[in-house]
Design an enzyme around this catalytic site. Structure first.
Site, mmCIF file in Angstrom:
data_model
loop_
_atom_site.group_PDB
_atom_site.id
_atom_site.type_symbol
_atom_site.label_atom_id
_atom_site.label_comp_id
_atom_site.label_asym_id
_atom_site.label_seq_id
_atom_site.Cartn_x
_atom_site.Cartn_y
_atom_site.Cartn_z
ATOM 1 N N GLU A 79 1.195 -1.255 0.064
ATOM 2 C CA GLU A 79 0.208 0.021 -0.021
ATOM 3 C C GLU A 79 0.830 0.876 -0.175
ATOM 4 O OE1 GLU A 79 -3.542 -0.059 3.028
ATOM 5 O OE2 GLU A 79 -3.061 2.467 2.994
ATOM 6 N N GLU A 121 -0.679 6.766 -5.209
ATOM 7 C CA GLU A 121 -2.091 7.255 -4.801
ATOM 8 C C GLU A 121 -1.872 7.148 -3.648
ATOM 9 O OE1 GLU A 121 -3.317 4.651 -8.208
ATOM 10 O OE2 GLU A 121 -3.101 4.238 -5.448
#
Lengths: 168, 580
Positions: free
Chosen positions: B358, B363
């Site tokens: 992650e 992003e």
């Protein structure tokens, strides 16, 4: 792991054809071996994409599971097989009656290295099998469905010459 | 019904234990095993758990069901000899670089070799070493250390229904492999394979050295924030009971190691609830994109992106607590300290291997710099504490730094399955009704064993059904319900690890005891009860952050910093076979 890019160039699979096969077997997990047999009949081996496709289409399977089944059974090949599939029996009886010289003669004739499955021209594939249950005829060679009994280096050369001639 | 059998001459009671091994363990005894994991099906692969059963000979205790009156013997000349031979044969095919192995000290093969007195390996070293797969940001796979116990294959299939790992080939050529290197595969990085692996074949990709080098660098200020589940598990590495909350000691240890400031991811969890509860109420109002899927679990996110990109609209656009906390710190801490962003290193301490993936998502970066520079798992932090020579148990508890270290009870329960939903309901109820929710304990949402539960919540006349699932296999069933139009729930909380983050792939080894999950979860609910504020929107630091910086939930600024977009990963996946 599979080779990825290299192998994908080898064969363009038809998802339509695969779906037809899957349809026959109801997209069922328990029919996986039969499905793979049909696919192998179609392409003479199991292309990587075909295994991945089947793994994503059948509920409860994944590409890795299909690969696991395909690599477990000796009947499945992950490399393209030749038009003529040569099986040299190397069971105990055939071995003591000289299956190895026959195998070497085939390799020499077809210009194939040890461990090479399919000849350069894609015409022949060659493998040894454990026992064909025809020990009385040892040493035995099977090409596609046909059994050639009591083979010698000379005899197998004649057989291969005939096949090569047919192909010309 | 209670029956009895005899273990080493002692009469022992049993009820519904599925196999002899469980009866043995319940009676306070044990036999060694590599392949048996109580949360997975019995496999009978390793033959270490053999016992002598009178009249039946040698049996593997993990596969034999108990019968009344059976007389079994655990430690006989024969069982010892068999186990020793099993160990020797496993070692014959095993990489022998024990000293430098990531798993050293926590390896079951090493442990039993020592216990069974293996002083010499009679067989020659293996002649062919296979390449190590370190393509994944989360997991390293070393096939040379695999003993083919199949625990990882079962975890991937039985927990996640994903079967990225499988057995390939047969007999002595068998290996456990993904169809592509892990980093290029469908692997969602949950790390459950690592959690159940008895050896160093599957380990966590370590970022310890990266973090040390930043700590050592005098030009860098290094800060950390700690996820809820870490505090109730780390103590296990220092002999404490599972579920014992050690957050004060962790804060102290981090400062001793050299971290400049220590915050708490629970603050980020409170932020997540502010945003997600607001988003949920909006969706309820418009009826669009329901049910809402929670978006805290990076394994679940990657799963949806790869397997069901057509359902991405259901996912909450909220980033996870880690990825909310980090950009807030990145935006505000350099100002507090008067330094440049580039001189700040943000380390997130997580129970999770997938968080490493992650953190790498584009992003979760600003101007090309990751908001979370490094993710350390609970296990990695434990190792660093040991390296630093800190006597963890003797540490005086310390408080986190302010203001991004304060948290509510709602933030802390994020670590247990059902916790995110409970936290969201506590806040959504008050946001929707303007009234105070008196009973904040929504016990029906809790639990670490039942992997799917529906709970109806009454928000002043509006009935909302919240579904809580853990494991992706369960999640997949819910997705099918939605696709077939049968789904009756409006919110779906998913955590990929069985029981939630408390049982994450980065947590201390606990695969031989299925009760540890509940004990860790109980530790979080205990902290929740003891905190003065138990609702995210009552966290005064969160309120202040909105007043001074973010304006209000789902504001433009909040969207910029706290929300994200998702990617269709199927498009470029090898799964996406072109039709010809």
């Amino acid at each position: 792991m599979l080779g990825g890019a290299d192998m994908s160039i080898a064969t363009k699979i038809s998802t339509k054809k695969l779906d037809e096969i899957l349809q026959i077997y109801d997209y069922k997990k328990s029919n996986l071996i039969a499905i793979l047999q049909k696919v192998q009949e179609e392409y003479r081996y199991l292309p990587e994409e075909a295994m991945i496709y089947i793994g994503t289409k059948i509920e409860g399977l994944s590409p890795a599971t299909v690969l696991g089944v395909a690599t477990f059974y000796a009947q499945f090949s992950l490399e393209p097989k030749g038009k003529f599939e040569i099986k040299v029996c190397d069971g105990t009886a055939c071995h003591v009656r000289g299956s190895m010289p026959v195998l070497n003669a085939i390799r020499q004739k077809l210009n194939m290295k040890e461990g090479q499955l399919t000849s350069e021209n894609g015409l022949f594939s060659l493998e040894t099998v454990s026992c064909l249950g025809a020990c009385g005829l040892a040493p035995v060679v099977v090409i596609n469905e046909k059994v050639y009994p009591q083979m010698t280096s000379d005899a197998i050369n004649i057989v291969l010459d005939t096949l090569l001639k047919e192909e010309e | 019904m209670t029956n009895t059998l005899f273990i080493d001459g002692k009469e022992v009671e049993y009820t519904d234990e599925p196999n002899l091994l469980e009866v043995i363990r319940k009676a306070g005894m044990n036999v060694p095993t590599f392949c048996y994991r109580p949360d997975l099906t019995s496999f009978g692969a390793c033959r270490m758990c053999v016992v002598e059963v009178e009249g039946r000979g040698i049996q593997s205790s993990c596969t034999m069901p108990p019968e009344p009156g059976l007389k079994i013997h655990l430690n006989t000349e024969k069982t010892r000899r068999i186990r020793k031979t099993v160990l020797e044969l496993l070692l014959a095919n095993h990489d022998r670089s024990c000293l430098t192995c990531e798993k050293s000290g926590d390896c079951e093969l090493q442990k039993y070799s020592e216990e069974y007195g293996i002083k010499k390996i009679r067989y020659a070293d293996k002649d062919e070493y296979l390449p190590i797969d370190d393509t994944s940001p989360s997991i390293v796979r070393d096939p040379n250390k695999c003993i083919l116990c199949g625990a990882c294959v079962r975890a991937c299939t039985e927990f996640q229904g994903h079967s990225v790992l499988g057995f390939v080939n047969r007999g002595s050529k068998t290996v456990v492999e993904p169809i592509r290197p892990l980093g290029q595969s469908d692997c969602v990085n949950c790390g459950q394979c690592v959690a159940v692996c008895p050896t160093g074949a599957l380990t966590i990709k370590s970022n310890i050295d990266d973090v040390w080098s930043r700590i050592t660098d005098p030009t860098k200020r290094v800060i950390a924030h700690i996820a809820p589940s870490v505090r109730v598990a780390l103590g296990e590495m220092f002999g404490l009971e599972p579920g014992e909350n050690t957050i004060g000691k962790i804060d102290a240890a981090l400062r001793k190691i050299g971290f400049d400031m220590v915050f708490d991811t629970n603050f980020g969890a409170d932020l997540t609830i502010m945003e997600e509860a607001t988003e949920f109420l909006d969706r309820l109002k418009t009826g669009k994109n329901l049910p809402l899927f929670t978006s805290c679990c990076p394994a679940w996110i990657k799963y949806i992106e790869t397997m069901h990109p057509d359902m991405l609209n259901h996912l909450s656009s909220c980033k996870s607590p880690m990825s909310m906390q980090s950009p807030v710190l990145v935006d505000l801490v350099p100002k507090m300290l008067g330094i440049d962003r580039k001189d700040l290193t943000v380390v997130a301490i997580m129970p999770c291997t997938a968080k490493k993936f992650e953190a790498l998502r584009p992003e979760m970066s600003q101007n090309g710099v990751q908001d979370t520079d490094f993710v350390l798992t609970t296990k990695e932090l434990g190792k660093m504490i040991k390296t630093a020579g800190i006597d963890f148990n003797a540490l005086e508890p310390e408080k986190p730094d302010s203001p991004f270290g304060e948290y509510s009870g709602a933030g802390t329960i994020f670590g247990a399955s059902g916790g995110v939903a409970e936290a969201a309901v506590r806040t959504a109820y008050e946001f929707a009704t303007g009234e105070i929710l008196k009973d904040v304990d929504i016990k029906e949402l809790r639990g670490t064993t039942n992997r799917c539960r529906d709970v109806e919540i009454d928000i002043k006349g509006t009935k909302v059904v919240v579904r809580v699932v853990s494991t992706l296999k369960e999640a997949e069933k819910s997705l099918k319900e939605i696709k077939s139009g049968k789904a009756q729930f409006q919110m779906l909380e998913v955590m990929a690890c069985p029981g939630g983050c408390i049982n994450g792939g980065g947590q201390p080894t606990s695969c031989n005891n299925s009760k540890i999950k509940a004990e860790r979860a109980a530790g979080l609910y205990k902290e929740d009860r003891e905190l003065s504020e138990r609702k995210s929107h009552m966290n005064s630091s969160v309120q202040k952050l909105y007043q001074e910086f973010l304006e209000h939930p789902n504001s433009h600024k909040a969207h910029e910093l706290l929300h994200t977009v998702y990617t269709d990963r199927l498009k470029n996946s090898y799964r996406n076979i072109e039709s010809v």
